[in-house]
Design a protein around this motif. Sequence first.
Motif, PDB file in Angstrom:
ATOM      1  N   HIS A  40       0.778  -1.231   0.000  1.00  0.00           N
ATOM      2  CA  HIS A  40       0.000   0.000   0.000  1.00  0.00           C
ATOM      3  C   HIS A  40       0.820   1.297   0.000  1.00  0.00           C
ATOM      4  CE1 HIS A  40      -3.322   2.730   0.523  1.00  0.00           C
ATOM      5  NE2 HIS A  40      -2.836   3.185   1.674  1.00  0.00           N
ATOM      6  N   TYR A  41       1.861   1.381   0.841  1.00  0.00           N
ATOM      7  CA  TYR A  41       2.511   2.682   1.010  1.00  0.00           C
ATOM      8  C   TYR A  41       3.653   2.950   0.034  1.00  0.00           C
ATOM      9  CZ  TYR A  41      -0.141   3.301   5.260  1.00  0.00           C
ATOM     10  OH  TYR A  41      -1.168   3.470   6.140  1.00  0.00           O
ATOM     11  N   HIS A  42       4.109   1.938  -0.678  1.00  0.00           N
ATOM     12  CA  HIS A  42       5.206   2.128  -1.641  1.00  0.00           C
ATOM     13  C   HIS A  42       6.451   2.736  -0.977  1.00  0.00           C
ATOM     14  CE1 HIS A  42       2.022   2.751  -5.104  1.00  0.00           C
ATOM     15  NE2 HIS A  42       1.654   1.838  -4.238  1.00  0.00           N
ATOM     16  N   ARG A 100      15.720   4.487  -3.846  1.00  0.00           N
ATOM     17  CA  ARG A 100      15.395   3.093  -4.127  1.00  0.00           C
ATOM     18  C   ARG A 100      14.112   2.707  -3.419  1.00  0.00           C
ATOM     19  NH1 ARG A 100      20.607  -0.780  -4.238  1.00  0.00           N
ATOM     20  NH2 ARG A 100      22.169   0.652  -5.029  1.00  0.00           N
ATOM     21  N   ARG A 101      13.368   1.794  -4.056  1.00  0.00           N
ATOM     22  CA  ARG A 101      12.220   1.202  -3.375  1.00  0.00           C
ATOM     23  C   ARG A 101      12.749   0.330  -2.256  1.00  0.00           C
ATOM     24  NH1 ARG A 101       8.404  -0.440  -8.338  1.00  0.00           N
ATOM     25  NH2 ARG A 101       9.156   1.165  -9.745  1.00  0.00           N
ATOM     26  N   ALA A 132       5.639  -0.882 -12.390  1.00  0.00           N
ATOM     27  CA  ALA A 132       6.629  -0.019 -13.019  1.00  0.00           C
ATOM     28  C   ALA A 132       6.334   1.458 -12.776  1.00  0.00           C
ATOM     29  CB  ALA A 132       6.672  -0.294 -14.524  1.00  0.00           C
ATOM     30  N   TYR A 133       5.055   1.850 -12.857  1.00  0.00           N
ATOM     31  CA  TYR A 133       4.725   3.272 -12.707  1.00  0.00           C
ATOM     32  C   TYR A 133       4.171   3.537 -11.313  1.00  0.00           C
ATOM     33  CZ  TYR A 133       4.839   3.742 -17.836  1.00  0.00           C
ATOM     34  OH  TYR A 133       5.191   3.762 -19.142  1.00  0.00           O
ATOM     35  N   THR A 134       4.933   3.227 -10.305  1.00  0.00           N
ATOM     36  CA  THR A 134       4.452   3.510  -8.963  1.00  0.00           C
ATOM     37  C   THR A 134       5.434   4.429  -8.279  1.00  0.00           C
ATOM     38  OG1 THR A 134       5.500   1.457  -8.282  1.00  0.00           O
ATOM     39  CG2 THR A 134       3.124   1.417  -8.619  1.00  0.00           C
ATOM     40  N   GLY A 135       4.920   5.382  -7.579  1.00  0.00           N
ATOM     41  CA  GLY A 135       5.782   6.324  -6.869  1.00  0.00           C
ATOM     42  C   GLY A 135       6.213   5.741  -5.552  1.00  0.00           C
ATOM     43  N   GLY A 136       6.750   6.572  -4.690  1.00  0.00           N
ATOM     44  CA  GLY A 136       7.203   6.061  -3.405  1.00  0.00           C
ATOM     45  C   GLY A 136       6.997   7.069  -2.303  1.00  0.00           C
ATOM     46  N   LEU A 137       6.907   6.546  -1.088  1.00  0.00           N
ATOM     47  CA  LEU A 137       6.795   7.396   0.094  1.00  0.00           C
ATOM     48  C   LEU A 137       8.041   7.133   0.930  1.00  0.00           C
ATOM     49  CD1 LEU A 137       4.805   9.319   1.519  1.00  0.00           C
ATOM     50  CD2 LEU A 137       3.862   7.322   2.683  1.00  0.00           C
TER      51      LEU A 137
END
Lengths: 221, 791
Positions: A150-152, A162-163, A179-184
């Motif tokens: 959920h939170y990426h 980096r993820r 591939a197209y997911t951002g991050g927190l």
Amino acid sequence: MTSYTFDFAGQRLEARAAGTLYWPARGWLIVADMHLGKSERMARRGGALLPPYETEATLERLEAEIAATLPSVVVSLGDAFDDDAAGRGLDDAVCARISALAQGRRWVWVSGNHDPGAICPRLPGTDVAELRDGLVLRHEAGQGPDVSGHYHPCLHLAGQRRRCFMVGRDHLILPAFGAYTGGLETTSPTLAALVPHGIAIACGQRALAVPIGATPRRRLA
Amino acid sequence: MTLPPAFQAWFARQGWQPHPHQIALLQAQGDSLLIAPTGGGKTLAGFLPSLVDLVDAQPGLHTLYVSPLKALTADIARNLARPVADLGLRVRVEDRTGDTRSSQRARQRTDPPHILLTTPESLALMLSYEQAPQIFGSLRRVVLDELHALAENKRGDQLMLGLSRLRALAPQLVVTGLSATVEDPDALADFMGGAEVIHADPGPDPDIAMLPTTAPSPWAGGNGHYSAPDVLKAIKEAGTTIVFINTRAQAELFFQALWAINDENLPIGLHHGSLAREARQRVEAAMAAGALRAVVATGSLDLGIDWGAVDLVIQVGAPRNVKRLVQRIGRANHRYNAPSKARIVPANRFEVIECVAALEAVRERDLDGDPRGPGPLDVLCQHILLTACAGPFDAGALYHEIRRAGPYAALSRAAFDDCLHFAATGGYALRAYDRWQRLMERDGLWRLRDPRAARDLRMNVGTIVEAEMLKVRFRGRGGAPLGEVEEGFAATLRPGDTFLIGGQTVRYDALREMVVEVTKQPTKEPRIATYSGMKLATSTQLSHRVLALIGDPAHHPALPKDTQGWLALQAKVSTLPRPGVLVSESFPHQGRWHFALYGFAGRNALQTLGLLMTRIMEEAGQGPLGFLSTDYALLIWSLDPVTDPAPLLDREALREGLGDWLAGNAVMKRTFRNVAIISGLIQRNMPGGRRTGKQATFSSDILYDTLRKYDPDHLLLRITADEARRGLVDFGRIEEMLDRSDRLEHRMLDRVTPLAAPLMLEFGRVPIAGAGRERLAEAEAAALMAEAGLA
């Protein structure tokens, strides 16, 4: 080091460099937040026309993960589809590809906030709200200990974003696989509250563990 | 058109005589370009034909004035008010910028003023309204102010596209360009689609020199703090001074350095683009009222706000570009025919040489400038989308209209169709969006599939792509806004960290709803705020002058004593770079080999060269760890020494590298980000406020990598490659450097050389993400785990 092994909630687990979680004792491969169909959803809503290749890119990486771990069960930890319409609107070719991946193994779709509805009938597997079987697996962290997505989460290491996985006492949070997911940032208030102390495992070419909380952050020149 | 008696009388009452160029512009039949120094009554010249025309004003928009700066529009409105009132003209003058209230904007759409003052972005936005034909149909004149500044970047390209639209909406339009002195007036006239060039008297030579300083300039760095006492002394002796500094962060620090020693409490203000609008307006108003003795400013004050009384300009830091220096000098003394007084202060030893070379160029009136290529296609993509917002259009008609814009005069139909295809479908090889096209063709006209998309598109008008900025304000209810910082900078802050903004040191408390909350912290030493400034490279011509000056010991007496000594020592222990010879050095320092190349090709080209050369070194297993580039030199550090630079400078190898290595590189990704934003692939602004950090960061990098893998021939990748070669990558100047160097001269030395020493102290090191870097990342992770007792 394509994976990093650690213990969580009494289970030995492997955080893989590509961003999936492997549970060797059960042979489960867990993947979160694939957000398949994201570019199509944005286009449908009249937004930007992003390069329509993210489903292809995400599936390629998932195929590689399955080939490397040969799991008996694949668990998608929610938000596999960017919305329910994206889940239903998948190309036949994509459905066939996922069906091929599911050959000879169980496939479980945990529902997420983006894809709360029933799974597309053309896809293999079953859908559940959450999974309790030795570990609690759900999309969004709740009463711990649980494994969620959920939170990426992501972090900065040696100047690169980096993820990452976040492993604390109560929660194990997976990085987004799409591939197209951002991050927190792991340091954001929300994530810091969920995992105030523990380790983060950065994805990339290698899985690299760094502490969360406690030590001051340093950087390489 | 001649000057009516009422106007002649007005000039006489002011004690003025109309300048010949003001009359020439009045008499001009078609489009014209006026080249005049600051203070030459340029703006009045531009408006005079409109005012004469408006003696019997009809309702409706008559004249559109476009300037690059919001501040200018406000200033012009003030300046026009006087002749309008004196002459009893019943003319409404209003401005329309990003700062204009929405109620006023809405009114301007239905009831436009006679004279509207605006910016290229606001013009593009207005042209996207469905009412554009009604608003602009009555337009007779367009005045393009500071055209030399606009023509330097994509804002100018967008403006020229807007102008082509205006010409279609109002065929009787007459366009006047106003420009400071430029090196090639005809090229600028072509840029505005062809115009008669009118030259004003350039005025007397400026009084310009280095500012004498008590302390010598430091070896490295760019802040010029050592000169603060001398600058303060000069401010005391002058009436009103503008102190120009190249970047916002440096302006903040210099402002603080001045106040730290400002015992007499001279009123000194600060002005730069990161300050809150209120703060900028306060400074502008105080300056206009003569309440300030000095203002520390960045390029935000480069352009024509007319303060009349400025009698000294001080440039701190190398000017990078002779033309810009001349234009800045012109800010001092807006009285025509009085020499401008300017002093320049180099920030470090290399800049001393650059300043001396620049002064010589100013005296010789030898201006520099690199011609710009054809209009960029990302700007065209945005223009097509915005045109669709205004209403359905015919592709062929739009193509012909666009060819009337100077930068796009040579646009091929195929290139136009590519852009249209991109705007409509995304332009992908995989035709995934046939159902969800942004633009569709119906009855021979192209239009938005979903008219609601117009709102998103309008919210993303513009070609200025800066790093994502966050607002900064004091903590607590109704905390005063201070300005903005880069999101990347904000992300590095932890509660308790201090930084400078608006001339004060503040402590970071929290990030709340995308606003950085701070409290005042007057005592603590600040961390430096890293606003991104334009990385303006020293121009080709000025670089040549610097190299010629360094390489000619007979010319060295023109330099300050300490600089002469520095170069003499370099000549003794190594050798001096000189025209025709590309000098490099290898030496060990702190356990790493260092390689210094004195390329004098500007910081962007040398950064690219750093990337390309380290790639070749990586392949050869020489273990490059990082590099840094300045305008003059490139420094690479590595595990093994460079003993022969020739293979690293092989033109073919470099070209080949440009394709592969840069493609995956951060410079290209940054260029792609700009292209993707301008062309409308990525939307910065969404309805309902900002995107959250989480959504914002599935960034352009991922899109870039995806396109490269699955659609390598995509239009945006082609635009990116083009742009990178010209802009940030500046490969042309690498080739120029190789062309002018008949031979290489490499020295192996046992220690840091005098010329290389300042490089060791510079910031801006770029790490190489090679095998060595991955090992270092592992080491860092392991050290952190060990420190936390986890490993």
